[in-house]
Design a protein around this motif. Structure first.
Motif, short mmCIF file in Angstrom:
data_model
loop_
_atom_site.label_atom_id
_atom_site.label_comp_id
_atom_site.label_asym_id
_atom_site.label_seq_id
_atom_site.Cartn_x
_atom_site.Cartn_y
_atom_site.Cartn_z
N UNK A 1 -7.62 20.24 -2.52
CA UNK A 1 -7.06 18.86 -2.12
C UNK A 1 -6.95 17.80 -3.09
N UNK A 2 -6.13 16.52 -3.06
CA UNK A 2 -5.97 15.68 -3.68
C UNK A 2 -5.42 14.50 -3.06
N UNK A 3 -5.92 13.27 -3.17
CA UNK A 3 -5.20 12.13 -2.44
C UNK A 3 -5.22 11.07 -3.43
N UNK A 4 -4.21 10.30 -3.48
CA UNK A 4 -4.14 9.03 -4.43
C UNK A 4 -3.62 7.79 -3.41
N UNK A 5 -4.50 6.87 -3.37
CA UNK A 5 -4.35 5.65 -2.53
C UNK A 5 -3.88 4.70 -3.42
N UNK A 6 -2.88 3.74 -3.36
CA UNK A 6 -2.44 2.75 -4.31
C UNK A 6 -2.26 1.52 -3.78
N UNK A 7 -2.41 0.31 -4.48
CA UNK A 7 -2.02 -0.90 -4.04
C UNK A 7 -1.26 -1.84 -5.08
N UNK A 8 -0.08 -2.07 -5.06
CA UNK A 8 0.79 -2.55 -5.95
C UNK A 8 1.08 -4.19 -5.61
N UNK B 1 0.77 -1.27 -0.25
CA UNK B 1 -0.14 0.00 -0.11
C UNK B 1 0.93 1.17 -0.11
N UNK B 2 0.39 2.23 -0.76
CA UNK B 2 0.94 3.54 -0.51
C UNK B 2 -0.07 4.91 -0.71
N UNK B 3 0.16 6.01 -0.21
CA UNK B 3 -0.66 7.07 -0.12
C UNK B 3 0.24 8.28 -0.31
N UNK B 4 -0.55 9.15 -1.21
CA UNK B 4 0.06 10.50 -1.43
C UNK B 4 -0.95 11.76 -1.36
N UNK B 5 -0.81 12.68 -0.46
CA UNK B 5 -1.91 13.66 -0.22
C UNK B 5 -1.29 15.04 -0.66
N UNK B 6 -2.40 15.93 -1.43
CA UNK B 6 -1.67 17.12 -1.60
C UNK B 6 -2.89 18.25 -0.96
N UNK B 7 -2.42 19.18 -0.25
CA UNK B 7 -3.37 20.16 0.20
C UNK B 7 -2.89 21.51 -0.02
N UNK C 1 -16.20 25.42 -7.79
CA UNK C 1 -16.26 24.35 -6.99
C UNK C 1 -16.29 22.96 -7.95
N UNK C 2 -15.46 22.02 -7.59
CA UNK C 2 -15.49 20.87 -8.33
C UNK C 2 -14.81 19.66 -7.37
N UNK C 3 -15.51 18.43 -7.57
CA UNK C 3 -15.12 17.32 -6.81
C UNK C 3 -14.97 15.88 -7.79
N UNK C 4 -13.98 15.16 -7.40
CA UNK C 4 -14.06 13.79 -8.27
C UNK C 4 -13.62 12.54 -7.28
N UNK C 5 -14.12 11.57 -7.79
CA UNK C 5 -13.65 10.30 -6.98
C UNK C 5 -13.52 9.09 -8.05
N UNK C 6 -12.31 8.60 -8.19
CA UNK C 6 -12.41 7.56 -9.26
C UNK C 6 -11.30 6.32 -8.66
N UNK C 7 -11.56 5.13 -9.31
CA UNK C 7 -10.53 4.00 -9.08
C UNK C 7 -10.21 3.21 -10.29
N UNK C 8 -9.04 2.71 -10.52
CA UNK C 8 -8.63 2.17 -11.50
C UNK C 8 -7.79 0.76 -11.17
N UNK C 9 -8.02 -0.48 -11.92
CA UNK C 9 -7.41 -1.66 -11.64
C UNK C 9 -6.80 -2.03 -12.93
#
Length: 215
Positions: free
Chosen positions: A51-58, A29-35, A102-110
């Motif tokens: 804000x932006x956050x990226x959660x990964x599983x490799x 697991x890994x995580x990177x956050x920006x604020x 104002x804008x928001x997003x949430x997505x996932x990719x495998x």
């Protein structure tokens, strides 16, 4: 429309430097956050929060990415009105605050490797951007992609997929059809400069297969 020009390199008769080896995968697991927060003041005040956050599983041959982010901006206008000629002069201060962005997003990719430079993937995402007219937009996609470069300093890959979009606009015109199938091309590029500076670019082009003007 634009064009993309890539530089070409030619080896002269002197020995060429060996190509940089691929970056070693860090499994797990890994995580990177920006604020970010920006504020200005004066006769008017502007504040922006992002804000932006990226959660990964490799894994050895697969990658899961979950991304979330948003931005919100408010503008406050301050006016001063003389309410009494005096003496003493009385000045009334009025404030008016408006939401300007104002804008928001949430997505996932495998994605899963087929070869070291070729893979298949599945994607699902949601976004909202009322100032661009989008109340809700959900996209599902499946396709394949190429890894063109994967080193510690440079990472670049491109995807090609079929998509399904379900969109609800803030103001929908007559005969609006927010559900459609499409084709999508995307690019993810990351270049590292020195030890603390990284440039990144995400490009996505998604077109309706039934209406070429809808993209």
């Amino acid at each position: 429309l634009g064009s993309l020009a890539l530089p070409a390199f030619l080896c002269v008769p002197s020995p060429c430097r060996a190509e940089e080896p691929p970056a070693e995968k860090k499994l797990g697991w890994g995580d990177k956050a920006e604020l970010a927060y920006v504020a200005t003041s004066g006769n008017s005040e502007l504040s922006t929060l992002g804000f932006k956050n990226t959660l990964t599983r490799t894994w050895e041959n697969a990658l899961l990415e979950v991304k979330a982010g948003g931005i919100r901006s408010e503008s406050t206008t301050i006016t001063h009105v003389v309410s009494s000629a005096g003496p003493p002069v009385e000045v009334r201060e009025d404030e008016s605050t408006d939401l300007t962005g104002e804008s928001y997003f949430l997505n996932g990719k495998y994605s899963r490797d087929i070869t070291k430079a070729f893979y298949w993937f599945g994607f699902g995402g949601w976004e909202r951007n009322r100032f661009s007219g989008i109340e809700n937009r959900t996209i599902l996609a499946a396709g394949v992609g190429n890894i063109w470069k994967d080193t510690d300093d440079l990472k670049w890959r491109t995807d090609y997929s079929l998509t399904y979009t379900d969109e609800e606009d803030v103001v929908e015109p007559p005969a609006f059809d927010g559900t459609y199938a499409g084709v999508r091309v995307s690019s993810t590029y990351q270049q590292k400069f020195g030890s603390v500076t990284v440039f990144g670019d995400d490009f996505i082009f998604d077109a309706d297969v039934d209406d070429s003007s809808n993209w």
